[in-house]
Scaffold this motif. Structure first.
Motif, PDB file in Angstrom:
ATOM      1  N   SER A  87       0.811  -1.210   0.000  1.00 57.91           N
ATOM      2  CA  SER A  87       0.000   0.000   0.000  1.00 57.91           C
ATOM      3  C   SER A  87       0.852   1.271   0.000  1.00 57.91           C
ATOM      4  CB  SER A  87      -0.931   0.009   1.205  1.00 57.91           C
ATOM      5  OG  SER A  87      -1.750   1.173   1.189  1.00 57.91           O
ATOM      6  N   LYS A  88       0.360   2.255  -0.721  1.00 58.05           N
ATOM      7  CA  LYS A  88       0.995   3.570  -0.723  1.00 58.05           C
ATOM      8  C   LYS A  88       0.478   4.427   0.427  1.00 58.05           C
ATOM      9  CE  LYS A  88       1.453   3.326  -5.763  1.00 58.05           C
ATOM     10  NZ  LYS A  88       0.872   1.979  -5.851  1.00 58.05           N
ATOM     11  N   GLY A  89      -0.515   3.880   1.159  1.00 60.36           N
ATOM     12  CA  GLY A  89      -1.080   4.594   2.296  1.00 60.36           C
ATOM     13  C   GLY A  89      -0.882   3.826   3.581  1.00 60.36           C
ATOM     14  N   VAL A  90      -1.947   3.774   4.410  1.00 62.75           N
ATOM     15  CA  VAL A  90      -1.832   3.148   5.728  1.00 62.75           C
ATOM     16  C   VAL A  90      -2.295   1.694   5.738  1.00 62.75           C
ATOM     17  CG1 VAL A  90      -2.064   5.358   6.912  1.00 62.75           C
ATOM     18  CG2 VAL A  90      -4.120   4.015   6.405  1.00 62.75           C
ATOM     19  N   ALA A  91      -2.884   1.209   4.648  1.00 67.77           N
ATOM     20  CA  ALA A  91      -3.332  -0.186   4.590  1.00 67.77           C
ATOM     21  C   ALA A  91      -2.145  -1.118   4.387  1.00 67.77           C
ATOM     22  CB  ALA A  91      -4.346  -0.356   3.460  1.00 67.77           C
ATOM     23  N   ASP A  92      -2.420  -2.426   4.474  1.00 68.08           N
ATOM     24  CA  ASP A  92      -1.359  -3.398   4.174  1.00 68.08           C
ATOM     25  C   ASP A  92      -1.071  -3.447   2.679  1.00 68.08           C
ATOM     26  OD1 ASP A  92      -0.970  -4.315   6.850  1.00 68.08           O
ATOM     27  OD2 ASP A  92      -2.783  -5.531   6.688  1.00 68.08           O
ATOM     28  N   VAL A  93      -2.145  -3.518   1.867  1.00 63.83           N
ATOM     29  CA  VAL A  93      -1.990  -3.609   0.415  1.00 63.83           C
ATOM     30  C   VAL A  93      -3.029  -2.748  -0.282  1.00 63.83           C
ATOM     31  CG1 VAL A  93      -1.024  -5.944   0.449  1.00 63.83           C
ATOM     32  CG2 VAL A  93      -3.496  -5.653   0.261  1.00 63.83           C
ATOM     33  N   ASN A 151     -11.918   1.311   2.174  1.00 69.09           N
ATOM     34  CA  ASN A 151     -11.063   0.441   2.985  1.00 69.09           C
ATOM     35  C   ASN A 151     -11.773  -0.865   3.306  1.00 69.09           C
ATOM     36  OD1 ASN A 151      -8.710   2.204   3.435  1.00 69.09           O
ATOM     37  ND2 ASN A 151     -10.187   3.517   4.487  1.00 69.09           N
ATOM     38  N   LEU A 152     -11.053  -1.972   3.196  1.00 67.14           N
ATOM     39  CA  LEU A 152     -11.581  -3.295   3.479  1.00 67.14           C
ATOM     40  C   LEU A 152     -10.780  -3.926   4.611  1.00 67.14           C
ATOM     41  CD1 LEU A 152     -11.372  -4.723  -0.180  1.00 67.14           C
ATOM     42  CD2 LEU A 152     -13.070  -3.116   0.687  1.00 67.14           C
ATOM     43  N   ILE A 153     -11.449  -4.751   5.386  1.00 66.83           N
ATOM     44  CA  ILE A 153     -10.770  -5.616   6.348  1.00 66.83           C
ATOM     45  C   ILE A 153     -11.123  -7.048   5.960  1.00 66.83           C
ATOM     46  CG2 ILE A 153     -10.517  -6.321   8.743  1.00 66.83           C
ATOM     47  CD1 ILE A 153      -9.408  -3.572   8.207  1.00 66.83           C
TER      48      ILE A 153
END
Length: 398
Positions: A87-93, A151-153
């Motif tokens: 990820s380019k942000g705070v997520a994992d991917v 955003n997904l979990i």
């Protein structure tokens, strides 16, 4: 990007000419829910957009309706590509989905795929894109879906640090059970149009000769919902029967195109034709008994709504995962036509909406915000399986 090159050797007089015929790129094929697609690690793809487009089209074989020259199989739920990277942000991917054309050179990233989200979690684990404790039985993977900017979990079951495949959870449309993946999408409304209800709860749509009372709901993917009765249907007819009614399919597509313009997604009918994957369209009706393709009877008391959808102009064998999210949310949103024909629920708590579709019943978790005006989250349980990993060969342009 590293690629392997296949070479043909041609002898000309006393010297050899090396002619590059194909290059290859690493990929993995996954099934997620009732969809299948080619998965790429973003670092393995070229940066150039047109070069990527060529890989996707040739890899699936968008050129041929049968897709016999690639890894598709001539259906909308198998003509798919996913690109996943750190990820380019705070997520994992980060996850980007592409719907690939069937018999046409189309690469469409306007919508997303809910079924393959489970496989995105599996890919992230299997490819080492997230840290995993091998002693644990599950890991939560945070994903940013670039198509819908949501955003997904994804809760991924584990065995020995890899995504688990076997289990006892059944997904309608599949014969074998598998390990259960849970996918939650947070604040899923308005990803494509900027609003959960871009033209209000219900809208009087004029298509020329006819007028329809439709609802357009933008949750995960934007969907146009039409009452079966307005099309002269019960809504429980088998897909095989409806697929023979070409006039009906043409009229449903006409509704979809006009709705795309009404929502402002496209400036004209012609422009809407260039994006056949969104908005999608579904037919809904009240709970009632019906027979699925296997001959099993689904009872009215076991479902909250009955629905069928079209994808890329054809009736979907089951129901797209993104559509299941959307219809479940619409069932709780007051005064939509989905809400009007669905079994009534209290809207001040989380619910499981039971959706009857051509292959059985899907259950979707959904909750509204405190003011009941927006969707807080939607959740779906799926299975996923890695099918093959290797090098995908792409013919060079002549």
């Amino acid at each position: 990007m590293k690629v392997k090159v296949a070479k043909d050797t041609i002898k000309e007089s006393s010297r050899e000419l090396i002619v590059i015929s194909q290059f290859s790129i690493p990929c993995v094929v996954y099934r997620g829910g009732t969809s299948r697609g080619i998965f790429f690690n973003e670092k393995d793809l070229p940066k150039d957009v047109e070069a990527r487009r060529k890989i996707f089209i040739a890899g699936i074989d968008a050129y041929n309706p049968s897709q016999v020259n690639g890894l598709g199989s001539g259906t909308s739920h198998t003509s798919k590509v996913c690109v996943i990277g750190k990820s380019k942000g705070v997520a994992d991917v980060d996850y980007t989905f592409y719907q690939i054309g069937i018999g046409e050179e189309l690469v469409d990233d306007k919508g997303t795929c809910g079924n393959l989200m489970a496989a995105v979690g599996a890919f992230a684990v299997d490819e080492g894109l997230v840290d995993v404790d091998c002693s644990k039985e599950c890991v939560s993977v945070s994903v940013f879906n670039t198509n819908i900017t949501k955003n997904l979990i994804i809760h991924v079951p584990l065995i020995d640090g890899k995504a688990k495949v076997t289990g006892d959870f059944y997904v309608p449309g599949l014969k074998q059970p598998g390990a259960k993946f849970s996918v939650n999408i947070l604040k899923p409304g308005g990803g494509k149009t900027g609003s959960t209800l871009p033209i209000g709860t219900r809208y009087e749509l004029h298509t020329g000769e006819k007028t329809y009372d439709i609802s357009v709901v933008d949750v995960v993917n934007p969907f146009v919902f039409v009452l079966a009765s307005e099309l002269g249907l019960l809504g429980t007819e088998k897909n095989e029967e409806l697929s023979q009614n070409h006039a009906l399919q043409k009229e449903i597509e006409n509704i979809r195109l006009h709705a795309a313009v009404a929502t402002g997604m496209h400036p004209s009918i012609e422009a809407a034709k260039e994006t056949p994957s969104v908005p999608k369209i579904a037919i809904v009706t009240e709970p009632q008994d019906y027979v699925i393709s296997s001959g099993t009877v689904v009872r009215a008391e076991d479902v909250d709504i009955v629905a069928k959808m079209l994808s890329m102009g054809k009736f979907h064998r089951t129901f797209a995962g993104s559509g299941l999210y959307c219809i479940a949310a619409a069932a709780l949103l007051s005064d939509t036509n989905v809400n009007q024909c669905a079994r009534k629920k209290e809207v001040n708590k989380e619910h499981i909406i039971r959706i009857g579709h051509p292959e059985g019943i899907a259950e979707v978790k959904v909750a509204l915000t405190e003011d009941k005006a927006e969707v807080a989250y939607v959740g779906l349980e799926r299975t996923a399986r890695r099918i093959i990993k290797g090098d995908l060969f792409i013919p060079e342009s002549r």
